[in-house]
Motif scaffolding. Structure first.
Motif, short mmCIF file in Angstrom:
data_model
loop_
_atom_site.label_atom_id
_atom_site.label_comp_id
_atom_site.label_asym_id
_atom_site.label_seq_id
_atom_site.Cartn_x
_atom_site.Cartn_y
_atom_site.Cartn_z
N LEU A 7 35.07 99.47 24.45
CA LEU A 7 34.12 99.81 25.51
C LEU A 7 34.83 99.92 26.84
O LEU A 7 34.67 100.89 27.58
CB LEU A 7 33.03 98.74 25.59
N GLU A 8 35.64 98.91 27.12
CA GLU A 8 36.19 98.77 28.45
C GLU A 8 37.31 99.78 28.72
O GLU A 8 37.41 100.34 29.80
CB GLU A 8 36.75 97.36 28.60
N GLN A 9 38.11 100.02 27.71
CA GLN A 9 39.28 100.83 27.96
C GLN A 9 39.12 102.28 27.53
O GLN A 9 39.87 103.14 27.96
CB GLN A 9 40.51 100.20 27.28
N VAL A 10 38.19 102.55 26.65
CA VAL A 10 38.03 103.92 26.19
C VAL A 10 36.67 104.51 26.57
O VAL A 10 36.59 105.47 27.33
CB VAL A 10 38.25 104.03 24.66
N MET A 11 35.63 103.88 26.10
CA MET A 11 34.33 104.51 26.22
C MET A 11 33.83 104.57 27.66
O MET A 11 33.45 105.65 28.15
CB MET A 11 33.33 103.74 25.35
N PRO B 184 35.52 104.26 30.62
CA PRO B 184 36.28 105.19 31.46
C PRO B 184 35.97 106.65 31.13
O PRO B 184 35.85 107.49 32.03
CB PRO B 184 37.73 104.87 31.13
N GLU B 185 35.79 106.94 29.83
CA GLU B 185 35.51 108.32 29.43
C GLU B 185 34.16 108.79 30.00
O GLU B 185 34.02 109.90 30.51
CB GLU B 185 35.52 108.41 27.89
N LEU B 186 33.18 107.87 29.93
CA LEU B 186 31.86 108.22 30.47
C LEU B 186 31.96 108.49 31.98
O LEU B 186 31.36 109.42 32.50
CB LEU B 186 30.85 107.12 30.19
N TYR B 187 32.73 107.62 32.66
CA TYR B 187 32.90 107.83 34.10
C TYR B 187 33.58 109.16 34.38
O TYR B 187 33.23 109.89 35.29
CB TYR B 187 33.72 106.68 34.71
N ARG B 188 34.59 109.47 33.53
CA ARG B 188 35.30 110.74 33.70
C ARG B 188 34.33 111.91 33.55
O ARG B 188 34.32 112.86 34.34
CB ARG B 188 36.41 110.84 32.65
N GLN B 189 33.48 111.78 32.50
CA GLN B 189 32.54 112.87 32.24
C GLN B 189 31.53 113.04 33.38
O GLN B 189 31.26 114.15 33.82
CB GLN B 189 31.80 112.62 30.92
N THR B 190 31.00 111.88 33.88
CA THR B 190 30.03 112.03 34.98
C THR B 190 30.70 112.66 36.19
O THR B 190 30.13 113.49 36.88
CB THR B 190 29.42 110.67 35.41
N LYS B 191 31.94 112.24 36.41
CA LYS B 191 32.65 112.79 37.54
C LYS B 191 32.80 114.30 37.39
O LYS B 191 32.53 115.09 38.31
CB LYS B 191 34.03 112.13 37.63
N TYR B 192 33.15 114.70 36.16
CA TYR B 192 33.31 116.12 35.87
C TYR B 192 32.00 116.87 36.11
O TYR B 192 31.96 117.92 36.74
CB TYR B 192 33.81 116.29 34.44
#
Lengths: 106, 223, 352
Positions: B170-174, B176-184
């Motif tokens: 959760l902390e290291q993959v999921m 951050p990925e969700l944050y990356r996606q929202t940012k995108y």
């Protein structure tokens, strides 16, 4: 109802036999390594208590199998050599249980 | 996590934010669970440590009795008595659960026998041999107790490992990925908005020009 | 049969026993292999040479000890070959019968749980009057009943004790029935064999009386320890004790307390046990008093060697002394093997 089994050296085996449990004798680690997987296959094996001196000579694959097995429960018991007891035992158990080397204050 | 194509829409952004909230909540819950498991782990570890010390003392005591009986009475006397002993130990194994972790509950069903029922004659069997039987029976009880606690420790340890793996995921993959996606999504939406604005302005300018030109043309024909 | 000649031969054998110095040497050796080398300079050499193919040194030594014991005892028994029914021969057999009883009990026990003949054989000590060939034939039988039938066919006396009890055994399934029959037979044989008014008969009557007293005291101690009622336990008390009557022993069981029971030994030679009994009652450790009882009998037996130089008592005394030697060597080997300190080891040795 399950069986209590002991796999140990012939001397100690004589004592366990007097206490009324299924007792198996091995003269050395090699023999024990051959016998243990067979004992684990016995359908009504509940606990297999294995002499610590033998337990430490088991390979990684068998150790993994022992740890994953819900029944029989395979447990090391103090051997005559008295090696691997006390803190060693706890540290080894912790290392295998959580994958860390935990150094205990003595 | 597989990189599924993300639709850069406002709807999607709301969904992603909700996912982040859930993932962070999950992570916090798992962390709490892990704290509890670790506390339980160390409690059980102390129990194992004490039981094991007890077992080592008992084993030494039993071995000593055995040694003396073998030395004085000859191992064959023990072997002979062991043919006759009526002692029998069987186990009842059940299971209960600590924080969702199944752990064994073992009960010894033994036929504790008095001297008159133990199977071999009281005459001609030394008291040393009876002592061996009794001491080893005590050792059995301790082994059974330890089998329970040691297995509990191992199972909790395993659960800690699994939980830690999930927290890490959760902390290291999921997350951050969700944050990356929202940012995108946010960037894409903003960019699109900027483009839209620009295009609108351009269209307006064009329309203005066209309006101006037709007005000029009308003036010319009137003169 | 010439008792003087036999005594001379037995004294010769006595001189080959390991004296205190030789025993001390064995204690001082660094390890079991050195102990084997040391023993190879003694009469044990012959057995050691043929038994050392075994897996561990201590097993090898023990195996040699048992076979040496059997060889020496059969040599003694053979001295009476021309006079098998003489009083003297019977005295010797009293002593050797204990191995018969061990072997027969072992075979019956092994057969009743269907152990393999090989496994049962490992627990036999062919040092009694039934020789190895006889025991091997008994081992070949399929079950308890066949073993007893074969004893009867061969007209071996133990069948007289076992046959009348077969029915009760098969009805109850309790092997104990047969074991007790053997025990009773053993003590009855001893009591019958020592009847008479000859001086050596008196000496042996005393010894048999001591053995019965010691056995009864051990039974009484076990009863008190396990809280067994007199009613249940009385049938296990043997008659014919030297100093302790059934009344005294029953009284001890009824006392239900070792310290109190010890008071009833006042005026007997067992009074020296009183502090040990009190200690056992308080600490729950019974082995010291049991050990003292064993020693009592062994010392009484060994002392016969020096009683009357012309009588059979020399032979009986030797049988005990030789047993002490074998036991001491086994104690040294086992304790060395387990890494006990010299002091701990010496505390276990039997001193005459």
């Amino acid at each position: 109802m399950y069986k209590f089994m002991v796999l140990t050296d012939p001397d100690t085996a004589a004592g366990f036999r007097m206490a009324g449990v299924d007792t198996w004798e091995a003269w050395n680690i090699e023999e024990a390594r051959r016998m243990l997987p067979e004992l684990m296959l016995e359908g009504d094996a509940g606990i297999i208590a294995v002499n610590e001196d033998f337990m430490q000579g088991l390979d990684e694959r068998l150790m993994n199998r022992i740890e994953r097995s819900a029944r029989p429960i395979v447990i090391p018991i103090p051997g005559r050599s008295r090696k691997g007891g006390g803190m060693d035992y706890i540290e080894r158990l912790l290392r295998r249980a959580i994958g860390y080397n935990v150094v205990l204050r003595r | 996590m597989t990189t599924e194509p993300v639709k850069p829409t406002r709807m999607e952004l709301i969904r992603k934010r909700e996912q982040i909230r859930l993932a962070e909540q999950g992570r916090d819950l798992l962390r709490e669970k892990m704290d509890a498991l670790v506390r339980e782990f160390f409690r059980v570890m102390n129990e194992v440590s004490t039981s094991r010390e007890g077992l080592e003392l008992s084993a030494r005591d039993a071995d000593r009795s055995l040694l003396i009986a073998q030395a004085v009475d000859d191992p064959v006397a023990l072997k002979s008595a062991s043919f006759a002993t009526k002692r029998r130990v069987v186990l009842d194994i059940d299971s209960r659960s600590i924080m969702g972790v199944p752990i064994p509950v073992i009960e010894k069903k033994s036929l504790a026998l008095g001297v008159l029922e133990r199977g071999y004659s009281i005459v001609g069997t030394s008291g040393r041999i009876d002592e061996v039987a009794e001491k080893f029976e005590v050792e059995l009880d301790l082994i059974i107790g330890l089998a329970e606690t040691e297995t509990t420790l191992r199972r909790i340890g395993h659960e800690i490992l699994m939980t830690r793996r999930r927290v890490n995921a959760l902390e290291q993959v999921m997350i951050p990925e969700l944050y990356r996606q929202t940012k995108y999504i946010k960037i894409t939406i903003e960019e699109r908005e900027r483009e839209d604005l620009f295009r609108l302005k351009k269209v307006k300018r064009m329309l203005d020009r066209r309006k101006r030109q037709s007005r000029d043309a009308a003036a010319v024909t009137e003169t | 049969m010439d008792q003087g000649y036999i005594n001379a031969r037995v004294r010769g054998m006595y001189r080959t026993l390991l004296g205190p110095d030789a025993l001390r040497n064995l204690i001082l050796v660094p390890d079991l292999d050195a102990m084997i080398s040391e023993l190879q300079k003694t009469p044990y050499r012959e057995e050691l040479e043929t038994s050392c193919v075994r897996r561990s040194s201590v097993v090898c030594i023990e195996d040699a000890l048992r076979r040496h014991l059997a060889r020496v005892y059969s040599k003694i028994l053979a001295m009476f070959d021309d006079q098998r029914e003489s009083r003297e021969a019977r005295y010797v057999r009293i002593f050797l019968n204990r191995w018969d009883v061990h072997n027969l009990k072992t075979i019956l026990r092994g057969k009743s749980i269907r152990s393999s003949p090989e496994e049962i054989r490992e627990a036999l000590v062919p040092a009694g009057t039934l020789d190895e060939a006889t025991l091997v034939e008994l081992l070949k039988q399929n079950d308890v009943r066949q073993v007893i039938d074969l004893l009867a066919t061969w007209n071996i006396d133990y069948a007289k004790a076992l046959t009348p009890n077969i029915d009760e055994w098969s009805r109850s399934g309790q092997l104990l029935v047969l074991e007790h029959a053997l025990d009773r037979y053993y003590f009855q044989y001893a009591r019958d064999a020592v009847r008479g008014r000859q001086p050596e008969a008196f000496a042996l009557q005393e010894l048999v009386g001591t053995e019965i007293d010691v056995t009864n005291l051990k039974t009484v101690i076990t009863f008190i320890r396990d809280g067994i009622d007199l009613e249940d336990g009385e049938r296990f008390l043997l008659e014919g004790g030297g100093e302790l009557t059934t009344e005294v022993l029953s009284g001890m069981v009824s006392d239900g307390n070792l310290g109190k029971a010890g008071e009833r030994l006042e005026g007997t030679r067992f009074i020296s046990l009183r502090p040990l009994l009190t200690e056992a009652q308080n600490s729950g450790r019974f082995s010291p008093v049991m050990k003292e009882l064993d020693w009592h009998l062994i010392r009484a037996g060994a002392s016969l060697f020096r009683r009357d130089p012309l009588s059979i008592t020399v032979v009986i005394g030797f049988l005990y002394r030789f047993l002490i030697e074998v036991t001491n060597i086994r104690i040294i080997a086992r304790c060395r093997d387990a890494g006990l300190s010299d002091e701990e080891l010496e505390a276990e040795l039997i001193h005459v």
